[in-house]
Structures are given as structure tokens and as C-alpha cells.
Scaffold this active site. Sequence first.
Site, PDB file in Angstrom:
ATOM      1  N   ASP A 140       0.871  -1.265   0.045  1.00 44.12           N
ATOM      2  CA  ASP A 140       0.083  -0.038   0.012  1.00 44.12           C
ATOM      3  C   ASP A 140       0.766   1.304   0.050  1.00 44.12           C
ATOM      4  O   ASP A 140       1.523   1.559   1.056  1.00 44.12           O
ATOM      5  CB  ASP A 140      -0.958   0.073   1.124  1.00 44.12           C
ATOM      6  CG  ASP A 140      -1.806   1.230   1.294  1.00 44.12           C
ATOM      7  OD1 ASP A 140      -1.736   2.089   0.321  1.00 44.12           O
ATOM      8  OD2 ASP A 140      -2.578   1.351   2.505  1.00 44.12           O
TER       9      ASP A 140
ATOM     10  N   ASP B  37      -4.133   4.056   2.216  1.00 44.98           N
ATOM     11  CA  ASP B  37      -5.681   3.617   2.065  1.00 44.98           C
ATOM     12  C   ASP B  37      -6.093   2.382   2.395  1.00 44.98           C
ATOM     13  O   ASP B  37      -7.174   2.000   2.388  1.00 44.98           O
ATOM     14  CB  ASP B  37      -6.302   4.230   0.886  1.00 44.98           C
ATOM     15  CG  ASP B  37      -6.075   3.209  -0.570  1.00 44.98           C
ATOM     16  OD1 ASP B  37      -5.097   2.370  -0.177  1.00 44.98           O
ATOM     17  OD2 ASP B  37      -6.477   3.531  -1.561  1.00 44.98           O
TER      18      ASP B  37
ATOM     19  N   ASP C 161      -1.238  -0.983  -4.172  1.00 46.41           N
ATOM     20  CA  ASP C 161      -1.429  -0.199  -5.337  1.00 46.41           C
ATOM     21  C   ASP C 161      -0.079  -0.033  -6.080  1.00 46.41           C
ATOM     22  O   ASP C 161       1.020  -0.944  -5.772  1.00 46.41           O
ATOM     23  CB  ASP C 161      -1.958   1.215  -4.940  1.00 46.41           C
ATOM     24  CG  ASP C 161      -0.988   2.030  -3.865  1.00 46.41           C
ATOM     25  OD1 ASP C 161       0.413   1.437  -3.921  1.00 46.41           O
ATOM     26  OD2 ASP C 161      -1.558   2.349  -2.930  1.00 46.41           O
TER      27      ASP C 161
ATOM     28  N   ASP D 248      -1.954  -9.937 -16.667  1.00 49.20           N
ATOM     29  CA  ASP D 248      -2.873 -11.087 -16.832  1.00 49.20           C
ATOM     30  C   ASP D 248      -3.833 -10.474 -17.999  1.00 49.20           C
ATOM     31  O   ASP D 248      -4.025  -9.454 -18.134  1.00 49.20           O
ATOM     32  CB  ASP D 248      -3.849 -11.120 -15.775  1.00 49.20           C
ATOM     33  CG  ASP D 248      -3.870 -12.435 -14.994  1.00 49.20           C
ATOM     34  OD1 ASP D 248      -4.061 -13.399 -15.785  1.00 49.20           O
ATOM     35  OD2 ASP D 248      -3.381 -12.595 -13.764  1.00 49.20           O
TER      36      ASP D 248
ATOM     37  N   ASP E  80      -5.745 -16.038 -18.494  1.00 49.77           N
ATOM     38  CA  ASP E  80      -6.483 -16.844 -17.464  1.00 49.77           C
ATOM     39  C   ASP E  80      -7.482 -17.843 -18.283  1.00 49.77           C
ATOM     40  O   ASP E  80      -8.035 -17.524 -19.269  1.00 49.77           O
ATOM     41  CB  ASP E  80      -7.362 -15.764 -17.003  1.00 49.77           C
ATOM     42  CG  ASP E  80      -8.303 -16.044 -15.869  1.00 49.77           C
ATOM     43  OD1 ASP E  80      -7.691 -16.918 -14.904  1.00 49.77           O
ATOM     44  OD2 ASP E  80      -9.544 -16.008 -16.016  1.00 49.77           O
TER      45      ASP E  80
ATOM     46  N   GLU F 128      -2.554 -20.460 -18.445  1.00 52.00           N
ATOM     47  CA  GLU F 128      -3.208 -21.113 -17.258  1.00 52.00           C
ATOM     48  C   GLU F 128      -4.107 -22.250 -17.794  1.00 52.00           C
ATOM     49  O   GLU F 128      -5.417 -21.891 -18.105  1.00 52.00           O
ATOM     50  CB  GLU F 128      -4.028 -20.267 -16.374  1.00 52.00           C
ATOM     51  CG  GLU F 128      -4.569 -20.929 -15.139  1.00 52.00           C
ATOM     52  CD  GLU F 128      -5.749 -20.258 -14.533  1.00 52.00           C
ATOM     53  OE1 GLU F 128      -6.125 -20.456 -13.361  1.00 52.00           O
ATOM     54  OE2 GLU F 128      -6.679 -19.613 -15.180  1.00 52.00           O
TER      55      GLU F 128
ATOM     56  N   HIS G 236      -2.365 -17.280  -6.177  1.00 46.86           N
ATOM     57  CA  HIS G 236      -3.723 -16.917  -5.772  1.00 46.86           C
ATOM     58  C   HIS G 236      -4.876 -17.665  -5.646  1.00 46.86           C
ATOM     59  O   HIS G 236      -5.899 -17.241  -5.284  1.00 46.86           O
ATOM     60  CB  HIS G 236      -3.799 -15.497  -6.367  1.00 46.86           C
ATOM     61  CG  HIS G 236      -4.281 -15.684  -7.715  1.00 46.86           C
ATOM     62  ND1 HIS G 236      -3.518 -16.429  -8.921  1.00 46.86           N
ATOM     63  CD2 HIS G 236      -5.558 -15.483  -8.414  1.00 46.86           C
ATOM     64  CE1 HIS G 236      -4.063 -16.405  -9.894  1.00 46.86           C
ATOM     65  NE2 HIS G 236      -5.222 -15.934  -9.940  1.00 46.86           N
ATOM     66  N   ASP G 237      -4.707 -18.904  -6.260  1.00 44.51           N
ATOM     67  CA  ASP G 237      -5.820 -19.755  -6.331  1.00 44.51           C
ATOM     68  C   ASP G 237      -5.779 -20.702  -5.545  1.00 44.51           C
ATOM     69  O   ASP G 237      -7.001 -21.716  -5.312  1.00 44.51           O
ATOM     70  CB  ASP G 237      -6.129 -19.987  -7.661  1.00 44.51           C
ATOM     71  CG  ASP G 237      -6.973 -19.184  -8.845  1.00 44.51           C
ATOM     72  OD1 ASP G 237      -7.636 -18.210  -8.126  1.00 44.51           O
ATOM     73  OD2 ASP G 237      -6.501 -19.133  -9.797  1.00 44.51           O
TER      74      ASP G 237
END
Length: 417
Positions: A21, A25, A29, A98, A202, A261, A321-322
Amino acid sequence: MSNEWWRHAAVYQVYIRSFADGDGDGTGDITGLRNRLPYLSELGIDAIWLNPWYESPLNDGGYDVADYRKINHRFGTNAEASAFIDEAHEVDIKVIVDLVPNHTSDEHDWFKAALEAAPGHPARDRFIFRPGRGPDGSEPPNDWVATFGGSAWEQVPDGEWYLHLFDTSQPDLDWTNPEVLDEFDSIIRYWLDQGVDGFRVDVAHGLMKDPTFRDYRGEERAAAAMALGHPHWDRDEIHEVVRRWRTIVDSYDGDRMLLAEAWVRPERLPLYVRPDEYHLSFSFDFATARWTPVEFTKVITDSLTEAASVGAPATWVLSNHDIVRHATRFGLPTQITPPEWLLDGPHDLLDVNLGLRRARAGSLMMLALPGTAYIYQGEELGLPEVWDLDEAVLDDPIWALSEHTRKGRDGCRVPLP
């Protein structure tokens, strides 16, 4: 002369929402990512793969894209993205982004136009709309199920149904429509012109559907997902689309690349990395192998053999991430299925120290193998799955669509400490 950097790269995966970050916030980012470039350079990586950073309502972590050419305002601006790409290149780090071609967000302008149009209007032809079954059309067009749970069809007020193989907010595009093909040609060129070095695609085994939209009832769905002749996974028509993309990528200088993927049967994976298709495709058998020498030996040997059969390098990954982070997976008994364990436990089966030791050994093994390796953010720190998140903070659509029978992927996506 080509140096084919992608054949031997160590690539660091950044889930930008939870990486760093930069403006305070509470959300990761581009500013935070730019600030961490010295750290990433010191790690010795060759490239960064960014999960989707496009404009999105984030119903599925950014894989519901509302605008493929605009950076999500929560993460920054297009100008900041351009600056990041330039700064990464200055420290000899490539940038892979991606590409999400199977579906859009329901907030994409195309889908908004489709909903405003009447049945049969060309605006609907970009997606997969069908009339329902039954006397009044109140039943879905077929028995397909969504990956996240429930029916793969959603009815709209005028009575037609649209296909969504994932969340209801992710309508599937119709890849037999020339307008869809042309649009993604343009999207690919746009980001290549911005200087990106490649795309991770993806759901690369998706896109094409059986034109008869036949039922798929009567088979065990988990096993059928990778069955030959499946009505919407790993269809042969996909490869014509990939060759089209490869021609575009090859027209640019700098060894640009495509990474698939593709969750497919092992004997089908070489089809995706033939010389005129993808450069790379993940070996998910390696990522899902249990901690036994026999299983790892077979998976590694088979993956190297399959890749070599078409002149491609093997592509290794242990976490992303999956899936449940491997520092936790490897601390569970081998007979346990980690996604099921997340919800019901028994959680005292987890040996945290054993998992960390095995994760360290597994990462060293992966980095020693020939080919290219993908490292998920925090893996270098030995981070485990955050399996005990309170139900109130779960954000993954899997949790809701499975009627709270699958906890989802939030535990591997939490902000880095």
C-alpha cells in the site's frame, strides 16, 4: 538475436491488491509496487507477473474486468502503470500482465449494452445468451454448473439466460463472434505498445463451447472437468485463437511471450505449447503433488518429457492466488484435501513447523529444476495460508455461491505483513 529469457526465468507473482500500500488507504497499489522494486530486484527475479490491474468492481479479485485498457482507480492510473513498466525495465525486470478473455464483468460496456438490447440483437451476440427450457423458459438452457458453484446460467428480466462459468457477475464471451476476436487483438496490441513483455492468459483451456450446448449430466463433475470431449473445457477450437494471438506477439520485438493457465490432462498440455502457440503453460500437476518422493519424481519426469516433446520449457509453480499456500499444504497429512480442510479441519492436524521446512525444501527443489519458476508473493518469506479468517471478511465469490460449503481463496490473498 533472441535470448528467450522466458525459458529460464524466475518470475515473481504480484497480487497487487494485497502486495504493498503506497498511499495509506489500506489497499495495495502501483505506488506501493514501484516503491518495492529495489526489494524485488535484490531478490534476483527476472520478471513480475501482475494479477489483473484493470478497472473492475472486484467481485472476483479483478478477474471481472470492466475496462481492459484502463487501470483500476483503486490501484492508480495508466500513467503510473506506464512509469512502473519503465522503472521495472530499468532494473532488468520484465513485466507480464494478466489477460482475461473467457469473460468480462457485468459492468463492462458491452454487457450493459447486451442487457439493454432485445433478444436477437447483435449486442447480445458478443456473449452467450440462450432461451430457457420448459414450457415457459423458466429452466436453464442446460445442466452446466459454474466453477464457483450453482448453475452456470443466469436469467435476465426478458426471460433469456446468459452463460457464466464462474460468478454471475462474469458473463462468458462468445469466441465464435468476429467482433470478440478483433477486440482482444486490439487489447493485446494496446498493452504490447505500453511495453509489457508478455501475458498470462486466464482460463486458457476455456473460451470455446460445444455449439449444441448439450447436457453433461450423469458424470462425476470433478473427474469430468478434465475429460476428453468436455463441452466447455479444453476444446480443440481454442488453438486457432491462440495461434492468432501468437502471430501478434511475435510481430513485436523484445521476446514477448504468452503463458497459459491451462488445467488440462497431462497428455493434452503439450498441445498448448507447440511452437506456434503459447510459449509456456503451468505444470499444475507439480503444484498439486502430495509430499511423497514417488509422486514428485513422476510429476517432474512427466512434465519435463511432455514439454520437451514440443520444444518448450517446463513451467513450475507451488503456490499462487488460487490454491492453499504450500507452507500450509505440506504441513498437512498427505491424505487430506487442503480446500476441504480449510472449512472443517480438524485444524490440529496441521504441523506448522513441518510445513515450513517442507516449503523451504520444495522451493529450493523448484528453483533447481530446468525451466522457468513462478514464485507467489510472500513465498520467499515462507508465508502460510491464513486459514482462520472470520467468515464476515470472506470476499471470494466461492464462499457465497457454494452456499458456504467451500471457504474459497481469501486465505492466500491477504495483505503481506
